[in-house]
Design an enzyme around this catalytic site. Structure first.
Site, mmCIF file in Angstrom:
data_model
loop_
_atom_site.group_PDB
_atom_site.id
_atom_site.type_symbol
_atom_site.label_atom_id
_atom_site.label_comp_id
_atom_site.label_asym_id
_atom_site.label_seq_id
_atom_site.Cartn_x
_atom_site.Cartn_y
_atom_site.Cartn_z
ATOM 1 N N CYS A 113 0.842 -1.186 0.000
ATOM 2 C CA CYS A 113 0.000 0.000 0.000
ATOM 3 C C CYS A 113 0.886 1.249 0.000
ATOM 4 O O CYS A 113 1.877 1.309 0.713
ATOM 5 C CB CYS A 113 -0.865 -0.064 1.252
ATOM 6 S SG CYS A 113 -1.628 1.468 1.697
ATOM 7 N N CYS B 133 0.894 5.002 7.768
ATOM 8 C CA CYS B 133 -0.373 4.665 8.423
ATOM 9 C C CYS B 133 -0.148 3.787 9.654
ATOM 10 O O CYS B 133 -0.597 4.088 10.746
ATOM 11 C CB CYS B 133 -1.296 3.979 7.424
ATOM 12 S SG CYS B 133 -2.626 3.040 8.140
ATOM 13 N N CYS C 110 -1.786 -1.591 8.805
ATOM 14 C CA CYS C 110 -1.409 -2.940 8.367
ATOM 15 C C CYS C 110 0.075 -3.160 8.614
ATOM 16 O O CYS C 110 0.879 -3.132 7.687
ATOM 17 C CB CYS C 110 -1.690 -3.107 6.878
ATOM 18 S SG CYS C 110 -3.404 -3.105 6.485
ATOM 19 N N CYS D 125 -8.393 1.131 0.972
ATOM 20 C CA CYS D 125 -7.517 0.460 1.919
ATOM 21 C C CYS D 125 -7.729 -1.047 1.805
ATOM 22 O O CYS D 125 -8.849 -1.518 1.607
ATOM 23 C CB CYS D 125 -7.840 0.972 3.320
ATOM 24 S SG CYS D 125 -7.266 -0.073 4.649
ATOM 25 N N GLN E 241 -18.192 -6.065 16.591
ATOM 26 C CA GLN E 241 -16.947 -6.608 16.046
ATOM 27 C C GLN E 241 -16.779 -6.175 14.589
ATOM 28 O O GLN E 241 -17.737 -6.233 13.817
ATOM 29 C CB GLN E 241 -16.964 -8.137 16.125
ATOM 30 C CG GLN E 241 -16.914 -8.670 17.549
ATOM 31 C CD GLN E 241 -15.517 -8.593 18.158
ATOM 32 O OE1 GLN E 241 -14.565 -8.148 17.533
ATOM 33 N NE2 GLN E 241 -15.410 -9.025 19.395
ATOM 34 N N TYR F 227 -19.294 -7.744 29.905
ATOM 35 C CA TYR F 227 -18.771 -6.872 28.833
ATOM 36 C C TYR F 227 -19.501 -7.238 27.535
ATOM 37 O O TYR F 227 -18.871 -7.512 26.521
ATOM 38 C CB TYR F 227 -17.259 -7.056 28.648
ATOM 39 C CG TYR F 227 -16.440 -6.960 29.926
ATOM 40 C CD1 TYR F 227 -15.962 -5.721 30.345
ATOM 41 C CD2 TYR F 227 -16.162 -8.087 30.698
ATOM 42 C CE1 TYR F 227 -15.212 -5.617 31.514
ATOM 43 C CE2 TYR F 227 -15.412 -7.988 31.859
ATOM 44 C CZ TYR F 227 -14.936 -6.756 32.258
ATOM 45 O OH TYR F 227 -14.184 -6.678 33.406
ATOM 46 N N CYS G 40 -9.194 -9.712 23.239
ATOM 47 C CA CYS G 40 -8.618 -9.076 22.052
ATOM 48 C C CYS G 40 -7.197 -8.618 22.349
ATOM 49 O O CYS G 40 -6.591 -7.908 21.549
ATOM 50 C CB CYS G 40 -9.487 -7.914 21.579
ATOM 51 S SG CYS G 40 -9.807 -6.714 22.857
HETATM 52 N N1 SAH Z 1 -18.985 -8.998 23.790
HETATM 53 C C1 SAH Z 1 -19.248 -7.880 22.927
HETATM 54 C C2 SAH Z 1 -18.416 -6.622 23.262
HETATM 55 C C3 SAH Z 1 -16.961 -6.825 23.567
HETATM 56 S S1 SAH Z 1 -15.978 -5.340 23.559
HETATM 57 C C4 SAH Z 1 -19.099 -8.265 21.473
HETATM 58 O O1 SAH Z 1 -18.500 -9.266 21.150
HETATM 59 O O2 SAH Z 1 -19.610 -7.541 20.619
HETATM 60 C C5 SAH Z 1 -15.870 -4.912 25.225
HETATM 61 C C6 SAH Z 1 -17.100 -4.220 25.785
HETATM 62 O O3 SAH Z 1 -16.828 -3.953 27.170
HETATM 63 C C7 SAH Z 1 -17.458 -2.875 25.161
HETATM 64 O O4 SAH Z 1 -18.801 -2.924 24.753
HETATM 65 C C8 SAH Z 1 -17.270 -1.863 26.303
HETATM 66 O O5 SAH Z 1 -18.219 -0.828 26.276
HETATM 67 C C9 SAH Z 1 -17.468 -2.737 27.520
HETATM 68 N N2 SAH Z 1 -16.832 -2.287 28.775
HETATM 69 C C10 SAH Z 1 -15.651 -1.643 28.933
HETATM 70 N N3 SAH Z 1 -15.382 -1.482 30.229
HETATM 71 C C11 SAH Z 1 -16.399 -2.053 30.926
HETATM 72 C C12 SAH Z 1 -16.685 -2.223 32.304
HETATM 73 N N4 SAH Z 1 -15.852 -1.762 33.245
HETATM 74 N N5 SAH Z 1 -17.813 -2.859 32.652
HETATM 75 C C13 SAH Z 1 -18.665 -3.336 31.704
HETATM 76 N N6 SAH Z 1 -18.457 -3.214 30.383
HETATM 77 C C14 SAH Z 1 -17.342 -2.560 29.985
#
Ligand code: SAH
Length: 389
Positions: free
Chosen positions: A14, A20, A23, A97, A221, A250, A346
């Site tokens: 690229c 950037c 990548c 991209c 995601q 989360y 992640c």
């Molecule tokens: N499981 C979901 C989101 C994962 S990303 C999926 O796969 O789509 C992580 C998430 O944690 C985000 O939505 C973020 O807003 C949330 N988050 C971050 N800190 C947090 C906390 N202290 N308590 C609860 N959620 C939180």
């Protein structure tokens, strides 16, 4: 199911790769990338278990369903759009991209082309003048719905309706447009205020047979193809029989919990972001799921309350952000002591930091797998299954 890695040669480099930094692995063939990620993950997991083969992506380009472009001016006051140069606020112009959704890139170029005739000036960080700061495009992988978010310094957009019309003429596939107001001197892309100027203000998508609504600020995601494989692994590791009580911590817009709900007695989701929780509640409704409830709270505080109330939990699904979980959360998890924990991560570095705490006394790592969610970058996503000793 382990995927066969694709046999693919090196990519054409690229033109902005060096500036950037997105990548980082653009010079490696896909096969080399997979091997590097698998080796890295295997070494990291050495104290715990030997991971399953890395889950590869079949067509590893143009996977990002969320594309962000920053707008600005070059020295001759021409409008440019692209990305910030790594660790700086200089804009690297980008039209297309390797990893971004093609349609999203095209829409951003079209918006740039319209600005002049609508007398819309891009925002200038140094002078504070100008209206358009960023454009965010989100594409529903299964539905094809497209959301365009215009991040402006002011809620007032001149000739707004004509702009909407002109953009729709070029891209009738756009299903909604939103103005987001960000008038702060901040590196955050999106501000707090927003309003739909066309369509519903959100898009819908489908994952693992369930429908999801996605708002501009909700986490979703970015690689839909690999997300289905990731969630499939999480569900496999959860070993649900239909009798379990499950916590999706989360939970974002409730994706994992909703996919698990068909195989569990009840599911609770907890998430900090208000918009995501609102999406989660509406997602459960639109999928006709009645055994799931969502709470807006810090996951650590929530789990501690559950532990203090003596709540019973069979399976804990956790998917924290890059910073990993908190000690408060992990200690509360040890107190509640679910039979199984499925940790989706992640960031393998915070994953192993947290695994150290969980495996000190009560838990043992049974299985682990890396899923390649971000080809051409060095990011590694992983799922780990832990069981109570
Ligand atoms: N499981 C979901 C989101 C994962 S990303 C999926 O796969 O789509 C992580 C998430 O944690 C985000 O939505 C973020 O807003 C949330 N988050 C971050 N800190 C947090 C906390 N202290 N308590 C609860 N959620 C939180």
């Amino acid at each position: 199911m382990p995927q066969k890695p694709q046999k693919e040669g090196k990519q054409k480099v690229c033109p902005v790769a060096a500036r950037c930094g997105g990548c980082r692995w653009i010079h490696k063939s896909y096969q080399e990338q997979l091997e590097a990620k698998a080796t890295f993950f295997r070494k990291l997991m050495e104290p715990y278990c030997r991971p399953e083969p890395i889950v590869a992506m079949e067509n590893a380009t143009h996977y990002r369903n969320k594309v962000h472009a920053v707008f600005g001016e070059d020295r001759r006051h021409g409008v440019i759009s692209g990305i910030y140069e790594e660790k700086s606020h200089r804009i690297v112009p980008v039209d297309s991209c390797l990893i971004e959704n093609r349609k999203a890139d095209e829409i951003i170029v079209s918006i740039r082309g319209l600005l002049k005739s609508f007398k819309i000036r891009p925002y200038n960080e140094d002078t504070g003048f100008g209206l358009l700061r960023h454009v965010l495009v989100r594409v529903g992988h299964a539905t094809g719905q497209i959301m365009v978010v215009l991040v402006l310094t002011s809620p007032v957009m001149p000739s707004k309706n004509n702009f909407v019309k002109a953009l729709l003429k070029l891209h009738p596939e756009i299903t909604t447009m939103v103005i987001n107001v960000n008038d702060q001197d901040t590196s955050m892309v999106l501000g707090d205020k927003e309003r739909a100027i066309y369509g519903k203000g959100y898009i819908e998508d489908e994952l693992c047979g369930k429908k999801f609504r996605i708002s501009p600020r909700s986490f979703y995601q970015v690689n839909s193809v690999q997300t289905e494989k990731l969630y499939g692994k999480a569900l496999e590791y959860a070993c649900l029989t239909g009798r379990e009580s499950v916590l999706d911590a989360y939970c974002g817009t409730g994706t994992i919990g909703m996919i698990a709900s068909d195989h569990a007695a009840e599911v609770i989701g907890v998430e900090l972001n208000r918009d995501a929780v609102r999406d989660a509640v509406s997602n459960a409704k639109r999928n006709g799921i009645s055994n799931i409830r969502f709470y807006q709270n810090d996951a650590g505080i929530f789990l501690l309350e559950m532990a203090d109330q003596g709540a019973k939990l069979d399976v804990l699904l956790m998917d924290p952000p890059r910073s990993g979980s908190s000690e408060a959360f992990l200690n509360a998890a040890l107190k509640i002591a679910p039979g199984r924990i499925v940790y989706i991560s992640c960031n393998p570095e915070t994953l192993v930091r947290d695994l150290k705490i969980l495996t000190k006394k009560s838990y043992r790592v049974e299985k682990a797998v890396a899923v390649d969610m971000f080809p051409f970058t060095d990011s590694v996503e992983a799922v780990v299954q832990l069981s109570r000793r």
